[in-house]
Design an enzyme around this catalytic site. Structure first.
Site, PDB file in Angstrom:
ATOM      1  N   GLU A  14       4.486   0.134 -13.651  1.00 22.24           N
ATOM      2  CA  GLU A  14       3.773   1.400 -13.433  1.00 22.24           C
ATOM      3  C   GLU A  14       4.654   2.562 -13.891  1.00 22.24           C
ATOM      4  O   GLU A  14       5.830   2.601 -13.572  1.00 22.24           O
ATOM      5  CB  GLU A  14       3.415   1.539 -11.952  1.00 22.24           C
ATOM      6  N   CYS A  17      13.354   5.961  -7.587  1.00 27.32           N
ATOM      7  CA  CYS A  17      13.466   5.001  -8.692  1.00 27.32           C
ATOM      8  C   CYS A  17      14.574   5.242  -9.726  1.00 27.32           C
ATOM      9  O   CYS A  17      15.201   4.277 -10.172  1.00 27.32           O
ATOM     10  CB  CYS A  17      12.129   4.875  -9.388  1.00 27.32           C
ATOM     11  N   PHE A  33      16.101   6.246 -19.776  1.00 25.56           N
ATOM     12  CA  PHE A  33      16.072   7.288 -20.808  1.00 25.56           C
ATOM     13  C   PHE A  33      15.677   8.643 -20.213  1.00 25.56           C
ATOM     14  O   PHE A  33      16.248   9.675 -20.567  1.00 25.56           O
ATOM     15  CB  PHE A  33      15.091   6.910 -21.937  1.00 25.56           C
ATOM     16  N   ALA A  88       0.842  -1.204   0.000  1.00 25.14           N
ATOM     17  CA  ALA A  88       0.000   0.000   0.000  1.00 25.14           C
ATOM     18  C   ALA A  88       0.870   1.245   0.000  1.00 25.14           C
ATOM     19  O   ALA A  88       0.731   2.121   0.846  1.00 25.14           O
ATOM     20  CB  ALA A  88      -0.918  -0.017   1.216  1.00 25.14           C
ATOM     21  N   ALA A 136       4.275   9.249 -12.242  1.00 28.54           N
ATOM     22  CA  ALA A 136       5.302  10.054 -11.565  1.00 28.54           C
ATOM     23  C   ALA A 136       4.673  10.648 -10.324  1.00 28.54           C
ATOM     24  O   ALA A 136       3.479  10.991 -10.320  1.00 28.54           O
ATOM     25  CB  ALA A 136       5.815  11.157 -12.490  1.00 28.54           C
ATOM     26  N   TYR A 145       3.313   4.190  -2.543  1.00 26.99           N
ATOM     27  CA  TYR A 145       3.079   5.252  -3.521  1.00 26.99           C
ATOM     28  C   TYR A 145       2.444   4.715  -4.794  1.00 26.99           C
ATOM     29  O   TYR A 145       1.748   5.437  -5.503  1.00 26.99           O
ATOM     30  CB  TYR A 145       4.406   5.955  -3.854  1.00 26.99           C
ATOM     31  N   THR A 154       8.793  -2.545  -9.879  1.00 28.43           N
ATOM     32  CA  THR A 154       9.838  -2.518 -10.901  1.00 28.43           C
ATOM     33  C   THR A 154      10.883  -3.566 -10.520  1.00 28.43           C
ATOM     34  O   THR A 154      11.423  -3.526  -9.410  1.00 28.43           O
ATOM     35  CB  THR A 154      10.479  -1.122 -10.961  1.00 28.43           C
ATOM     36  N   LYS A 158      10.359  -1.114 -18.564  1.00 28.78           N
ATOM     37  CA  LYS A 158      10.228  -0.229 -17.402  1.00 28.78           C
ATOM     38  C   LYS A 158      11.589   0.349 -17.012  1.00 28.78           C
ATOM     39  O   LYS A 158      11.738   1.557 -16.799  1.00 28.78           O
ATOM     40  CB  LYS A 158       9.612  -1.011 -16.234  1.00 28.78           C
TER      41      LYS A 158
HETATM   42  P1  NAD Z   1       6.674   1.862  -1.037  1.00 28.30           P
HETATM   43  O1  NAD Z   1       7.847   1.553  -0.222  1.00 28.30           O
HETATM   44  O2  NAD Z   1       5.984   3.188  -0.909  1.00 28.30           O
HETATM   45  O3  NAD Z   1       5.521   0.759  -0.752  1.00 28.30           O
HETATM   46  C1  NAD Z   1       5.775  -0.618  -0.714  1.00 28.30           C
HETATM   47  C2  NAD Z   1       4.883  -1.229   0.366  1.00 28.30           C
HETATM   48  O4  NAD Z   1       5.002  -2.649   0.298  1.00 28.30           O
HETATM   49  C3  NAD Z   1       5.263  -0.833   1.790  1.00 28.30           C
HETATM   50  O5  NAD Z   1       4.171  -0.185   2.416  1.00 28.30           O
HETATM   51  C4  NAD Z   1       5.615  -2.177   2.469  1.00 28.30           C
HETATM   52  O6  NAD Z   1       5.200  -2.246   3.817  1.00 28.30           O
HETATM   53  C5  NAD Z   1       4.841  -3.159   1.618  1.00 28.30           C
HETATM   54  N1  NAD Z   1       5.350  -4.522   1.692  1.00 28.30           N
HETATM   55  C6  NAD Z   1       6.625  -4.958   1.472  1.00 28.30           C
HETATM   56  N2  NAD Z   1       6.679  -6.297   1.627  1.00 28.30           N
HETATM   57  C7  NAD Z   1       5.433  -6.717   1.938  1.00 28.30           C
HETATM   58  C8  NAD Z   1       4.866  -7.993   2.220  1.00 28.30           C
HETATM   59  N3  NAD Z   1       5.600  -9.092   2.180  1.00 28.30           N
HETATM   60  N4  NAD Z   1       3.553  -8.068   2.528  1.00 28.30           N
HETATM   61  C9  NAD Z   1       2.795  -6.948   2.579  1.00 28.30           C
HETATM   62  N5  NAD Z   1       3.272  -5.706   2.302  1.00 28.30           N
HETATM   63  C10 NAD Z   1       4.575  -5.595   1.992  1.00 28.30           C
HETATM   64  O7  NAD Z   1       7.086   1.607  -2.542  1.00 28.30           O
HETATM   65  P2  NAD Z   1       6.507   2.308  -3.865  1.00 28.30           P
HETATM   66  O8  NAD Z   1       7.118   3.641  -4.058  1.00 28.30           O
HETATM   67  O9  NAD Z   1       5.025   2.182  -3.880  1.00 28.30           O
HETATM   68  O10 NAD Z   1       7.138   1.362  -4.974  1.00 28.30           O
HETATM   69  C11 NAD Z   1       6.690   0.038  -5.139  1.00 28.30           C
HETATM   70  C12 NAD Z   1       7.290  -0.496  -6.426  1.00 28.30           C
HETATM   71  O11 NAD Z   1       6.799   0.260  -7.537  1.00 28.30           O
HETATM   72  C13 NAD Z   1       8.814  -0.415  -6.507  1.00 28.30           C
HETATM   73  O12 NAD Z   1       9.282  -1.540  -7.195  1.00 28.30           O
HETATM   74  C14 NAD Z   1       9.047   0.832  -7.334  1.00 28.30           C
HETATM   75  O13 NAD Z   1      10.261   0.763  -8.048  1.00 28.30           O
HETATM   76  C15 NAD Z   1       7.882   0.805  -8.285  1.00 28.30           C
HETATM   77  N6  NAD Z   1       7.466   2.122  -8.791  1.00 28.30           N
HETATM   78  C16 NAD Z   1       7.397   3.190  -7.947  1.00 28.30           C
HETATM   79  C17 NAD Z   1       6.934   4.418  -8.426  1.00 28.30           C
HETATM   80  C18 NAD Z   1       6.830   5.617  -7.527  1.00 28.30           C
HETATM   81  O14 NAD Z   1       6.492   6.682  -8.017  1.00 28.30           O
HETATM   82  N7  NAD Z   1       7.087   5.507  -6.240  1.00 28.30           N
HETATM   83  C19 NAD Z   1       6.536   4.539  -9.751  1.00 28.30           C
HETATM   84  C20 NAD Z   1       6.613   3.426 -10.580  1.00 28.30           C
HETATM   85  C21 NAD Z   1       7.068   2.220 -10.084  1.00 28.30           C
HETATM   86  C1  UGA Z   2       9.819   8.803 -12.500  1.00 30.14           C
HETATM   87  C2  UGA Z   2       9.234   8.619 -13.906  1.00 30.14           C
HETATM   88  O1  UGA Z   2       8.957   9.918 -14.454  1.00 30.14           O
HETATM   89  C3  UGA Z   2       7.949   7.788 -13.865  1.00 30.14           C
HETATM   90  O2  UGA Z   2       7.493   7.544 -15.191  1.00 30.14           O
HETATM   91  C4  UGA Z   2       8.255   6.454 -13.181  1.00 30.14           C
HETATM   92  O3  UGA Z   2       7.073   5.689 -13.077  1.00 30.14           O
HETATM   93  C5  UGA Z   2       8.817   6.713 -11.796  1.00 30.14           C
HETATM   94  O4  UGA Z   2      10.025   7.524 -11.911  1.00 30.14           O
HETATM   95  C6  UGA Z   2       9.235   5.456 -11.088  1.00 30.14           C
HETATM   96  O5  UGA Z   2       9.517   4.449 -11.707  1.00 30.14           O
HETATM   97  O6  UGA Z   2       9.291   5.571  -9.873  1.00 30.14           O
HETATM   98  P1  UGA Z   2       9.273  10.340 -10.423  1.00 30.14           P
HETATM   99  O7  UGA Z   2      10.639   9.927  -9.967  1.00 30.14           O
HETATM  100  O8  UGA Z   2       8.145  10.196  -9.484  1.00 30.14           O
HETATM  101  O9  UGA Z   2       8.869   9.530 -11.738  1.00 30.14           O
HETATM  102  O10 UGA Z   2       9.296  11.872 -10.863  1.00 30.14           O
HETATM  103  P2  UGA Z   2       9.928  12.651 -12.137  1.00 30.14           P
HETATM  104  O11 UGA Z   2       8.970  13.674 -12.569  1.00 30.14           O
HETATM  105  O12 UGA Z   2      10.399  11.709 -13.178  1.00 30.14           O
HETATM  106  O13 UGA Z   2      11.168  13.393 -11.495  1.00 30.14           O
HETATM  107  C7  UGA Z   2      12.296  12.679 -11.038  1.00 30.14           C
HETATM  108  C8  UGA Z   2      13.371  13.660 -10.625  1.00 30.14           C
HETATM  109  O14 UGA Z   2      13.941  14.304 -11.760  1.00 30.14           O
HETATM  110  C9  UGA Z   2      12.898  14.784  -9.697  1.00 30.14           C
HETATM  111  O15 UGA Z   2      13.873  15.035  -8.721  1.00 30.14           O
HETATM  112  C10 UGA Z   2      12.765  15.958 -10.630  1.00 30.14           C
HETATM  113  O16 UGA Z   2      12.887  17.191  -9.977  1.00 30.14           O
HETATM  114  C11 UGA Z   2      13.918  15.708 -11.577  1.00 30.14           C
HETATM  115  N1  UGA Z   2      13.757  16.337 -12.906  1.00 30.14           N
HETATM  116  C12 UGA Z   2      12.722  15.981 -13.699  1.00 30.14           C
HETATM  117  C13 UGA Z   2      14.693  17.252 -13.340  1.00 30.14           C
HETATM  118  O17 UGA Z   2      15.667  17.578 -12.623  1.00 30.14           O
HETATM  119  N2  UGA Z   2      14.557  17.802 -14.577  1.00 30.14           N
HETATM  120  C14 UGA Z   2      13.525  17.463 -15.401  1.00 30.14           C
HETATM  121  O18 UGA Z   2      13.465  18.003 -16.536  1.00 30.14           O
HETATM  122  C15 UGA Z   2      12.587  16.526 -14.949  1.00 30.14           C
END
Ligand code: NAD
Ligand code: UGA
Length: 480
Positions: free
Chosen positions: A184, A299, A249, A36, A187, A38, A155, A243
């Site tokens: 996913e 990430c 990139f 649960a 951002a 981000y 990821t 991903k």
């Molecule tokens: P997060 O740390 O916010 O959330 C992960 C959650 O999983 C935590 O609340 C944790 O308690 C729970 N968890 C872990 N192991 C568990 C288990 N065995 N049973 C039940 N719950 C469990 O992480 P996030 O930012 O949501 O990222 C999750 C994944 O999505 C990562 O692989 C990340 O790379 C990917 N991702 C993140 C973003 C982003 O914007 N944060 C965007 C795209 C992809």
């Molecule tokens: C990034 C990707 O944009 C998402 O598509 C992806 O799902 C996510 O990572 C992930 O896998 O977690 P996020 O990190 O949430 O999303 O935010 P971004 O908008 O990409 O910004 C990342 C960082 O780059 C920030 O610190 C931002 O300030 C910086 N940034 C972004 C710059 O310095 N310059 C830019 O032109 C754009």
């Protein structure tokens, strides 16, 4: 309130399964998301809104997080998220710590747990730590009571689906599992808008009859609101790799423009003008060309290091070092910014008050993971500066912990309740997050309360430097 089209639940079926398919024509489809965070919270809230006939349950072992999801103070800040959760929570969206119950009830299980960089053993500092993924796979195998579609939302390195399938098969007790990859791309800060209108949804699966059927089931979930032509289906490995490559990139563009910002600083060219000029070329495009103190977030760095590790493992050292350069450039950019502050302040910041405006890794989020502000604060503290941080959304305790370390204190680091308070008596202010409120501060008032000469370092290039200089600041940005 527009709930979108109400359509018949898509059936879950397994063409090559010996197990009878659940009769979803007569029962509601049930989705469970493990994790649960981000990703899990906002993604499931959007599915619940767009597909009101689907039961969505988000489970997590972190009880405090679940309690927050069930309250009016959500564990994460995202514009529009509270409204989205209020609309769906208690209707067809539920948050719970009952992981086993969630698994048992579900037809589709999303896995959205964290996959941080490994900090120990082989691959430390580079490889993804898959212990949470493996634990979830074992938990699913242990508690599943029928056929399930498992969706990798986290990821993960290419070929992780293989591991998940292996673990599930070895512990299946005769149940049938199909594993899909559905990375996913949201951002932070724009999660709700990104989920509402994604550029694309990517679904990877096996090209077997069972795999194709599982892909179709997931396509039907997204098709509630995403146009079909934006839903791409590929094989598992292409989806997993896409991903990592998408993030690599995006980060590469930031490191590229940041490298040029250093050249601009040296030559008198203005990086904003250069970015604008090259971004007008439709082959290059204008996005992700904002020079900054450096990218942060949970990430970009983690996923590139993961890619680097994969390349090394597959015997491709040249490819590995090409991508590693993106992270090295980012580290250099952060250090370059701190060094510039010290140099500008007559080569010493010892006992000088430096106001840091913004601590989150970008605006409109309370997430501080890998924020450039952490590195800059630590650099300044190492030079014995007195650092005062203000951020509109990050709690003080989080700021102290991120900079000083868990359970530690840092006497030279304090947190202010406003930008004005932080800047009072400061020798310099440094803008490290592009929060909108920093664009409209009363900078005359700020200047009046500062030590003279007053320095302003715009690490996000959000201010008109000419105006700031006219007010009396010694102002500089990134590459301008
Ligand atoms: P997060 O740390 O916010 O959330 C992960 C959650 O999983 C935590 O609340 C944790 O308690 C729970 N968890 C872990 N192991 C568990 C288990 N065995 N049973 C039940 N719950 C469990 O992480 P996030 O930012 O949501 O990222 C999750 C994944 O999505 C990562 O692989 C990340 O790379 C990917 N991702 C993140 C973003 C982003 O914007 N944060 C965007 C795209 C992809
Ligand atoms: C990034 C990707 O944009 C998402 O598509 C992806 O799902 C996510 O990572 C992930 O896998 O977690 P996020 O990190 O949430 O999303 O935010 P971004 O908008 O990409 O910004 C990342 C960082 O780059 C920030 O610190 C931002 O300030 C910086 N940034 C972004 C710059 O310095 N310059 C830019 O032109 C754009």
């Amino acid at each position: 309130m527009n709930l979108g089209p109400v359509v018949k639940p898509a059936p879950v079926y397994f063409l090559d399964s010996v197990e009878p398919a659940p009769s979803l024509a007569t029962q509601r489809m049930k989705i469970c998301c493990i994790g649960a965070g981000y990703v899990g919270g906002p993604t499931m809230a959007m599915i619940a809104r767009q597909a009101p006939e689907i039961e969505v349950r988000v489970v997590d072992m972190n009880a405090a997080r679940i309690a927050a999801w069930n309250s009016e103070t959500l564990p994460i800040y995202e514009p529009g998220l509270l409204e989205l959760v209020r609309e769906t929570r208690g209707r067809n969206l539920h948050f719970s710590t009952d992981v086993k119950g969630g698994i048992k009830a579900a037809d589709i299980i999303f896995v959205a747990v964290n996959t941080p960089t490994k900090t120990y053993g082989v691959g430390a500092g580079r490889a993804a730590d898959l212990r949470f993924i493996e634990l979830v796979a074992r938990t699913i195998a242990e508690h599943a009571n029928g056929p399930k579609i498992i969706v990798e939302k986290s990821t993960i390195p290419v070929k992780t689906a293989e591991t998940i399938k292996d673990i599930l098969a070895a512990n299946s007790r005769g149940h049938r599992f199909e594993v899909l990859s559905n990375p996913e791309f949201l951002a932070e800060g724009t999660a709700v808008a990104d989920l509402q209108a994604p550029d694309r949804v990517l679904i990877g699966g096996e090209r077997t009859p069972g795999g194709e059927a599982a892909i179709q089931t997931l396509v039907d979930v997204y098709a509630h609101w995403v146009p079909r032509e934006r839903i791409l289906t590929t094989n598992l490995w292409s989806s997993e790799l896409s991903k990592l490559v998408a993030n690599a990139f995006l980060a590469q563009r930031i490191s590229s423009i940041n490298s040029i910002s250093a050249l601009c600083d040296a030559t008198g060219a203005d990086v904003e003008e250069v970015a604008n000029a090259i971004g007008k070329d439709s082959r290059i495009g204008p996005k992700f060309l904002k020079a900054s103190v450096g990218f942060g977030g949970s990430c970009f760095q983690k996923d590139i290091l993961n890619l680097v590790y994969l390349c090394e493992n597959f015997g491709l050292p040249e490819v590995a070092s090409y991508w590693e350069g993106v992270v090295k450039m980012n580290d250099w950019q952060k250090a370059r910014f701190s060094a510039k502050i010290v140099r500008s302040l007559f080569n010493t910041v010892a006992e000088k008050r430096i106001a840091v405006l913004g601590f989150a890794f970008k605006k409109d989020t309370n997430d501080t993971r890998e924020s450039a502000a952490i590195a800059v604060c630590r650099d300044l503290l190492a030079e014995q500066a007195r650092v005062v941080v203000y951020d509109p959304k990050v709690p003080a305790a989080e700021i102290i912990q991120d900079v000083a370390g868990k359970g530690r204190d840092e006497p030279r680091l304090t947190v202010a309740a406003s930008a004005y308070e932080a800047a009072q008596g400061a020798h310099a202010i440094a803008i490290l997050t592009e929060w909108d409120e920093f664009k409209t501060l009363d900078y005359s008032r700020i200047l009046a309360g500062m030590n003279q000469p007053a320095f302003l370092f715009d690490g996000r290039n959000i201010l008109e430097l000419a105006n700031m200089r006219a007010l009396g600041f010694r102002a500089s940005g990134i590459g301008r």
